[in-house]
Design an enzyme around this catalytic site. Structure first.
Site, PDB file in Angstrom:
ATOM      1  N   ASN A   2       0.829  -1.198   0.000  1.00  0.00           N
ATOM      2  CA  ASN A   2       0.000   0.000   0.000  1.00  0.00           C
ATOM      3  C   ASN A   2       0.869   1.255   0.000  1.00  0.00           C
ATOM      4  O   ASN A   2       1.951   1.287   0.588  1.00  0.00           O
ATOM      5  CB  ASN A   2      -1.037  -0.003   1.130  1.00  0.00           C
ATOM      6  CG  ASN A   2      -0.488  -0.299   2.506  1.00  0.00           C
ATOM      7  OD1 ASN A   2       0.554  -0.911   2.668  1.00  0.00           O
ATOM      8  ND2 ASN A   2      -1.221   0.127   3.518  1.00  0.00           N
ATOM      9  N   GLU A  31       0.254   5.213   0.635  1.00  0.00           N
ATOM     10  CA  GLU A  31      -0.692   6.248   1.062  1.00  0.00           C
ATOM     11  C   GLU A  31      -0.257   7.619   0.563  1.00  0.00           C
ATOM     12  O   GLU A  31       0.850   7.797   0.043  1.00  0.00           O
ATOM     13  CB  GLU A  31      -0.821   6.204   2.592  1.00  0.00           C
ATOM     14  CG  GLU A  31      -1.380   4.849   3.045  1.00  0.00           C
ATOM     15  CD  GLU A  31      -1.597   4.735   4.529  1.00  0.00           C
ATOM     16  OE1 GLU A  31      -1.106   5.586   5.294  1.00  0.00           O
ATOM     17  OE2 GLU A  31      -2.276   3.767   4.929  1.00  0.00           O
ATOM     18  N   CYS A  45      -4.125   0.543  -2.391  1.00  0.00           N
ATOM     19  CA  CYS A  45      -3.978  -0.692  -1.616  1.00  0.00           C
ATOM     20  C   CYS A  45      -2.874  -1.571  -2.196  1.00  0.00           C
ATOM     21  O   CYS A  45      -2.522  -1.462  -3.385  1.00  0.00           O
ATOM     22  CB  CYS A  45      -5.287  -1.482  -1.635  1.00  0.00           C
ATOM     23  SG  CYS A  45      -6.591  -0.772  -0.620  1.00  0.00           S
ATOM     24  N   GLU A  91      -3.057  -4.713  -2.951  1.00  0.00           N
ATOM     25  CA  GLU A  91      -3.572  -5.561  -4.031  1.00  0.00           C
ATOM     26  C   GLU A  91      -3.588  -4.786  -5.347  1.00  0.00           C
ATOM     27  O   GLU A  91      -3.255  -5.330  -6.408  1.00  0.00           O
ATOM     28  CB  GLU A  91      -5.001  -6.021  -3.710  1.00  0.00           C
ATOM     29  CG  GLU A  91      -5.127  -6.888  -2.461  1.00  0.00           C
ATOM     30  CD  GLU A  91      -5.350  -6.083  -1.183  1.00  0.00           C
ATOM     31  OE1 GLU A  91      -4.841  -4.956  -1.071  1.00  0.00           O
ATOM     32  OE2 GLU A  91      -6.035  -6.606  -0.296  1.00  0.00           O
ATOM     33  N   CYS A 124     -10.219  -5.052   0.894  1.00  0.00           N
ATOM     34  CA  CYS A 124     -11.369  -4.140   0.895  1.00  0.00           C
ATOM     35  C   CYS A 124     -12.289  -4.464  -0.276  1.00  0.00           C
ATOM     36  O   CYS A 124     -11.916  -5.207  -1.196  1.00  0.00           O
ATOM     37  CB  CYS A 124     -10.891  -2.690   0.844  1.00  0.00           C
ATOM     38  SG  CYS A 124     -10.351  -2.134  -0.790  1.00  0.00           S
ATOM     39  N   CYS A 154     -10.898  -3.719  -3.737  1.00  0.00           N
ATOM     40  CA  CYS A 154      -9.864  -4.673  -4.171  1.00  0.00           C
ATOM     41  C   CYS A 154     -10.473  -6.015  -4.548  1.00  0.00           C
ATOM     42  O   CYS A 154      -9.974  -6.699  -5.439  1.00  0.00           O
ATOM     43  CB  CYS A 154      -8.783  -4.830  -3.109  1.00  0.00           C
ATOM     44  SG  CYS A 154      -7.669  -3.413  -3.113  1.00  0.00           S
TER      45      CYS A 154
HETATM   46  N1  THU Z   1      -5.164  -1.782   2.805  1.00  0.00           N
HETATM   47  C1  THU Z   1      -4.590  -2.540   1.814  1.00  0.00           C
HETATM   48  O1  THU Z   1      -3.584  -2.145   1.212  1.00  0.00           O
HETATM   49  N2  THU Z   1      -5.144  -3.730   1.522  1.00  0.00           N
HETATM   50  C2  THU Z   1      -6.147  -4.315   2.228  1.00  0.00           C
HETATM   51  O2  THU Z   1      -6.522  -5.438   1.908  1.00  0.00           O
HETATM   52  C3  THU Z   1      -6.771  -3.592   3.356  1.00  0.00           C
HETATM   53  C4  THU Z   1      -6.363  -2.169   3.505  1.00  0.00           C
HETATM   54  C5  THU Z   1      -4.516  -0.520   3.168  1.00  0.00           C
HETATM   55  C6  THU Z   1      -5.148   0.756   2.691  1.00  0.00           C
HETATM   56  C7  THU Z   1      -4.581   1.754   3.672  1.00  0.00           C
HETATM   57  O3  THU Z   1      -3.292   2.160   3.238  1.00  0.00           O
HETATM   58  C8  THU Z   1      -4.413   0.948   4.949  1.00  0.00           C
HETATM   59  O4  THU Z   1      -4.424  -0.409   4.568  1.00  0.00           O
HETATM   60  C9  THU Z   1      -5.493   1.200   5.988  1.00  0.00           C
HETATM   61  O5  THU Z   1      -6.751   1.086   5.430  1.00  0.00           O
END
Ligand code: THU
Length: 135
Positions: A39, A41, A50, A52, A83, A86
């Site tokens: 991920n 941000e 994310c 994925e 999520c 994803c």
């Molecule tokens: N996140 C992911 O990268 N993948 C997931 O399957 C769940 C959430 C990330 C998004 C964000 O950067 C952090 O986790 C908190 O939501």
């Protein structure tokens, strides 16, 4: 290296100054190649991506378009759940029986089929009455 190990390794590179929640993902594509993502941000929060999504983007850029298997890992109390967005992104490139392995950094895993993670998925068949040629 197993898919979970690949996801665990790339997770270390996650850019998460806002949530502090690092996630890693690894895909084994139809070619046999493994693609990874973490991920990333952004201070403009909705611009974050994310793990994925990163792995899927790497896969498509690498010339693969079919997911044979995918693993996701995070330091969560239970195996990390992709999520909703994803799940739809995975379904674009994976059949209903493809296995998604969710893991914790402490070693718990949970494997579910794509169809179980996204029941009733929106797909191209639902657009069949729309005008114009399909992509
Ligand atoms: N996140 C992911 O990268 N993948 C997931 O399957 C769940 C959430 C990330 C998004 C964000 O950067 C952090 O986790 C908190 O939501």
């Amino acid at each position: 290296m197993s898919l979970i190990e690949a996801a665990r390794e790339v997770r270390e590179n996650a850019w998460v100054p806002y949530s502090r929640f690092k996630v890693g993902a690894a895909i084994r594509a139809a070619s046999g190649r493994v693609y990874v993502g973490c991920n990333v941000e952004n201070v403009a929060y909705p611009e974050g991506t994310c793990a994925e999504a990163g792995a899927i983007a790497a896969m498509v850029a690498g010339g693969d378009t079919r997911i044979d298997e995918i693993a996701v890992i995070a330091d969560s109390p239970t195996p990390v759940a992709p999520c909703g967005g994803c799940r739809q992104k995975i379904a674009e490139f994976a059949g209903p029986d493809v296995e998604v392995t969710m893991a914790t950094t402490e070693g718990q895993t949970l494997t579910r089929r794509v169809a179980d993670l996204l029941p009733g998925a929106f797909d191209a068949a639902q657009m069949e009455r729309a005008a114009g040629p399909a992509a």
